[in-house]
Design an enzyme around this catalytic site. Structure first.
Site, mmCIF file in Angstrom:
data_model
loop_
_atom_site.group_PDB
_atom_site.id
_atom_site.type_symbol
_atom_site.label_atom_id
_atom_site.label_comp_id
_atom_site.label_asym_id
_atom_site.label_seq_id
_atom_site.Cartn_x
_atom_site.Cartn_y
_atom_site.Cartn_z
ATOM 1 N N THR A 125 10.638 -46.171 15.040
ATOM 2 C CA THR A 125 10.537 -44.947 14.538
ATOM 3 C C THR A 125 11.631 -44.247 15.148
ATOM 4 O O THR A 125 12.324 -44.323 16.023
ATOM 5 C CB THR A 125 9.198 -44.363 14.958
ATOM 6 N N GLY A 130 9.931 -42.270 9.735
ATOM 7 C CA GLY A 130 8.409 -42.656 10.388
ATOM 8 C C GLY A 130 7.831 -43.754 9.410
ATOM 9 O O GLY A 130 8.191 -44.752 9.640
ATOM 10 N N SER A 131 7.089 -43.218 8.628
ATOM 11 C CA SER A 131 6.486 -44.260 7.546
ATOM 12 C C SER A 131 7.617 -44.791 6.681
ATOM 13 O O SER A 131 7.571 -46.065 6.475
ATOM 14 C CB SER A 131 5.624 -43.299 6.509
ATOM 15 N N ILE A 156 8.405 -44.020 21.307
ATOM 16 C CA ILE A 156 8.296 -45.404 21.702
ATOM 17 C C ILE A 156 7.343 -45.538 22.804
ATOM 18 O O ILE A 156 7.569 -45.076 24.037
ATOM 19 C CB ILE A 156 9.527 -46.105 21.795
ATOM 20 N N ARG A 267 -31.570 -36.947 27.069
ATOM 21 C CA ARG A 267 -31.549 -35.109 26.636
ATOM 22 C C ARG A 267 -32.814 -34.757 26.211
ATOM 23 O O ARG A 267 -33.258 -35.405 24.957
ATOM 24 C CB ARG A 267 -30.408 -34.737 25.688
ATOM 25 N N GLN A 278 -35.216 -37.652 13.752
ATOM 26 C CA GLN A 278 -34.948 -38.528 12.788
ATOM 27 C C GLN A 278 -33.349 -38.077 12.509
ATOM 28 O O GLN A 278 -32.660 -39.151 12.400
ATOM 29 C CB GLN A 278 -35.574 -38.474 11.609
ATOM 30 N N GLN A 336 -20.946 -34.814 18.372
ATOM 31 C CA GLN A 336 -21.975 -34.042 17.684
ATOM 32 C C GLN A 336 -23.243 -34.400 18.318
ATOM 33 O O GLN A 336 -24.221 -33.542 18.368
ATOM 34 C CB GLN A 336 -21.957 -34.382 16.027
ATOM 35 N N GLY A 339 -23.942 -32.781 21.330
ATOM 36 C CA GLY A 339 -23.724 -31.199 21.278
ATOM 37 C C GLY A 339 -22.641 -30.641 22.301
ATOM 38 O O GLY A 339 -21.593 -31.188 22.374
ATOM 39 N N GLU A 363 1.666 -47.427 14.195
ATOM 40 C CA GLU A 363 1.719 -48.900 13.558
ATOM 41 C C GLU A 363 1.383 -48.626 11.967
ATOM 42 O O GLU A 363 0.693 -49.664 11.410
ATOM 43 C CB GLU A 363 0.906 -49.837 14.351
#
Ligand SMILES: Cc1cc2nc3c(=O)[nH]c(=O)nc-3n(C[C@H](O)[C@H](O)[C@H](O)COP(=O)(O)OP(=O)(O)OC[C@H]3O[C@@H](n4cnc5c(N)ncnc54)[C@H](O)[C@@H]3O)c2cc1C
Ligand SMILES: Cc1cc2nc3c(=O)[nH]c(=O)nc-3n(C[C@H](O)[C@H](O)[C@H](O)COP(=O)(O)OP(=O)(O)OC[C@H]3O[C@@H](n4cnc5c(N)ncnc54)[C@H](O)[C@@H]3O)c2cc1C
Lengths: 384, 260
Positions: A125, A130-131, A156, A267, A278, A336, A339, A363
């Site tokens: 790179t 880049g790409s 690098i 918890r 659920q 999530q 929390g 990569e």
């Protein structure tokens, strides 16, 4: 799930697991906070022969295939993708030599990498490439018995820490895709320096720097393979190494699921452990489903690559995209489930979420992987 | 240079129960591990081997399954493993164990350096090392926390004390017992594990090592376990802080309060 690993593969998993549980996990938060390169841990991994896994036995390696490397990296990724990246980048750095180097070059460099006495890095790179790797501007010009290299590589991994650098430079701009070649540059070569370490969102234990070449002179025999084959070697190198990035993703996702599920059992809210709700169970269930699907794909792809080394591009890209997208999603969901606690640096999922992002970028970004898969499909379907 | 490391297979401390009838350790169905102190002894031996080029032999007395700790030792870098095993050794106390190990070491042609753990986590007597040294007629240093330097003729080591450490220089032959501060045992290497998988071990019987039947096993064990009981928990402890005057007056105040 049972993936029917051989006895040797179980050994690799056990060794990498021990390093991960005993050395990496206790150290990861501090390495992350201090942006500290994990030299002591890498030395222990070397001592345990993990660097030897992908290197052939005749060069002091363990003679493992893609699947063996994947198994080791999955464990390391469960502990810390920063440490895992430093490890994986050393293998990445020697793939060009393994793929295209002469026997002489292999004998010169591979044993030291297998023993962990030296680390390697891979430099493709640049700021404007880049790409689109074809945009590189670093040049190598022959002068007597030497090559003279000029240019700057960017971002690098293992920069400043490695002793062996495999880099891509333009040797004949007029030849387009056949105009680049790969070279080995060693730490200490005249005219070669590394820039300061970049500050990063995640994988802070790994070092990322520029490689700066100012009239850097290296001997003629540092050319890897034939002149003009640089981009071909690069593509083969990345095809070989991508399943390793996928494996880091598997490990990270496993680590995040482990943290989230055990937290959810402890918890208590509304008088019950939150795992009894659920909505939380479904989050965890989706994490587990995606992780297992990713693992099946990565192991399957790695085994396919070992059996059919000429047909690796598509499966390599597929497993990289899927497993790293899963890693990102599972890490976000783990936060999530936990929390506000998940958001705090005190708990490891905060770091996991930051670390996961890079897996979708380096990569070859996941967009580029999809391009690759699309192009392969296009070829396949125009044949039939 | 020849190094012998004595290792003992012990029940995993995470999993210890007492047999309510005999008050001895219930060993059935309990995971066995290498005595943790012995892992440090082995690590030091392998480091000395890397540095000085020694030959490392690991010695254990125990039932056939004690081979597991020999295999683990090979994976960690030992060259050879020797299992001293015979029904006649059953019931050995520290007296009989040290005799047996000494006979085995003599049979193996002696050693320049013998390394033992400070103590085994099941027996906990810390007697075998010193007992073995006496029987081998070797000097010994216990509780080694660091090997400062070593060459082919001797070494300089730190012996842990309650309030610091001693620095001791010795010539070989010598026996050391070691504590955990000595080093961090390595993770067994892949090549080591491969070697361990294929390793063959020398098995020595009582006859092989020319042991006197009256000195081994139960017959050779004068120890009698009178009673095994958990120690009384220590009372609450307080560490006084502040300068010396403050600490002394606080102590006097507390003693006074206690006496009244
Ligand atoms: C921490 C870190 C470590 C790295 N380590 C190394 C290393 O060791 N060696 C090395 O050579 N490189 C390394 N890289 C570079 C890395 O491989 C590149 O960042 C990556 O290939 C993307 O290039 P870029 O960042 O320039 O993004 P760009 O190419 O500028 O892409 C920006 C965005 O555009 C999208 N995009 C670009 N082209 C297309 C297209 N044709 N179709 C669809 N979308 C497109 C991309 O997916 C991306 O979302 C590292 C990077 C980082 C951040
Ligand atoms: C009070 C008491 C009574 C006992 N009575 C009996 C009994 O009646 N029957 C019975 O079966 N056992 C008995 N034992 C257990 C037996 O004495 C010990 O397991 C054994 O002698 C080793 O002693 P230790 O565990 O105290 O080791 P320590 O002296 O604490 O061990 C120190 C070091 O010596 C070496 N070492 C010790 N044992 C071995 C070995 N087997 N092979 C190689 N190296 C070794 C290791 O390097 C170890 O780190 C008794 C133990 C105690 C404390």
């Amino acid at each position: 799930m049972d993936y029917f690993l051989s006895e040797e593969q179980e050994m690799i998993v056990e060794t990498a697991r021990e390093i991960t549980d005993e050395r990496i996990i206790p150290a990861r938060a501090e390495l992350d906070e201090k942006h500290e390169f994990p030299r002591a841990i890498l030395n222990e991994m070397a001592q345990a022969d993990l660097f030897a896994v992908p290197i052939p036995e005749e060069y002091g390696g363990f003679g493992g295939g893609c699947i063996d490397n994947v198994l080791a990296l999955e464990q390391l990724g469960r502990g810390c993708v920063g440490v895992g990246t430093a490890f994986a980048a050393s293998a990445l750095g020697i793939y060009p030599i393994l793929i295209a180097g002469s026997d002489e070059m292999k004998s010169k460099y591979l044993p030291d990498v297998a023993s962990g006495a030296k680390f390697a890095a891979f430099g493709l790179t640049e700021a404007n490439a880049g790409s689109d790797a074809s945009g590189i501007r670093t040049t190598a010009v022959p002068d007597g018995d030497e090559w003279v290299i000029n240019g700057t590589k960017q971002w690098i991994t293992n920069g400043g820490e490695a002793q062996i650098y495999t880099i891509v430079a333009i040797t004949d701009r007029s030849r387009g895709a056949r105009g680049a070649s790969m070279f080995v540059v060693e730490e200490g070569d005249a005219g070669f320096t590394c820039g300061p370490k970049e500050k990063k969102m995640g994988i802070r234990a790994s070092s990322t720097t520029e490689l700066i070449f100012k009239d850097c002179r290296i001997p003629k025999d540092r050319l890897i393979g034939r002149l003009g084959t640089g981009f071909i070697t690069v593509m083969k190198t990345l095809d070989s190494s991508r399943p390793g990035i996928a494996a880091l993703g598997l490990g990270l996702a496993q680590g995040a699921l482990d943290e989230a599920a055990s937290y959810a059992k402890q918890r208590v809210q509304f008088g019950k452990p939150i795992i009894s709700f659920q909505a939380v169970q479904h989050l965890l269930a989706d994490m587990a489903i995606q992780l297992e699907a990713a693992r099946a794909l990565v192991y399957g792809a790695a085994r396919h690559i070992d059996a059919h080394p000429k047909d690796m591009t598509k499966v390599s890209s597929m497993c990289k995209v899927f497993a790293t997208d899963v890693a990102m999603k599972v890490a976000v969901d783990a936060v999530q489930v936990m929390g506000g606690y998940g958001f705090m640096s005190e708990y490891p999922v905060e770091k996991m979420m930051r670390d996961a992002k890079i897996l979708q970028i380096y990569e070859g970004t996941n967009q580029i992987q999809r391009n690759v898969i699309g192009q392969e499909l296009n070829k396949e379907y125009s044949r039939s | 240079m020849k190094i012998i490391v004595c290792v003992k297979q012990v029940p995993d401390a995470k999993d210890v129960r007492l047999d309510p009838k005999t008050n001895t350790l219930a060993r059935e169905g309990v995971q066995s591990i290498m005595n943790p102190y012995d892992q440090h002894a082995l690590e030091e031996a392998v480091r000395l081997k890397d540095e000085l080029g020694a030959e490392v032999t690991v010695l254990t007395m125990g039932p056939p399954q004690a081979e597991d700790v020999l295999r683990q030792s090979i994976a960690c870098g030992a060259d050879h493993g020797v299992l001293v095993s015979d029904r006649a050794f059953a019931g050995a106390d520290t007296w009989a164990t040290s005799y047996t190990l000494a006979q085995a070491i003599d049979f193996l042609g002696g050693a320049d350096l013998v390394l033992c753990g400070k103590q085994a986590i099941d027996g906990d007597t810390a007697q075998v090392g010193p007992g073995l040294a006496m029987r081998l007629d070797m000097p010994f240093i216990t509780c080694i926390q660091k090997v400062r330097e070593a060459d082919a003729s001797g070494l300089v080591a730190e012996r842990m004390m309650d309030d610091g450490y001693d620095v001791v220089a010795v010539d070989y032959p010598v026996l050391l017992t070691v504590v955990k501060d000595l080093n961090t045992p390595r993770v067994p290497s892949l090549k080591g594990k491969m070697r361990a998988k294929k390793a063959q071990f020398q098995v020595l019987s009582a006859a092989d090592i020319g042991a006197d039947p009256s000195l081994i096993g139960l017959a050779g064990s004068p120890t009698q376990v009178v009673r095994v009981f958990p120690p009384k928990p220590r009372g609450e402890r307080t560490v006084l802080t502040g300068d010396m005057d403050e600490q002394v007056s606080e102590l006097a105040r507390r003693l006074n309060a206690y006496l009244q």
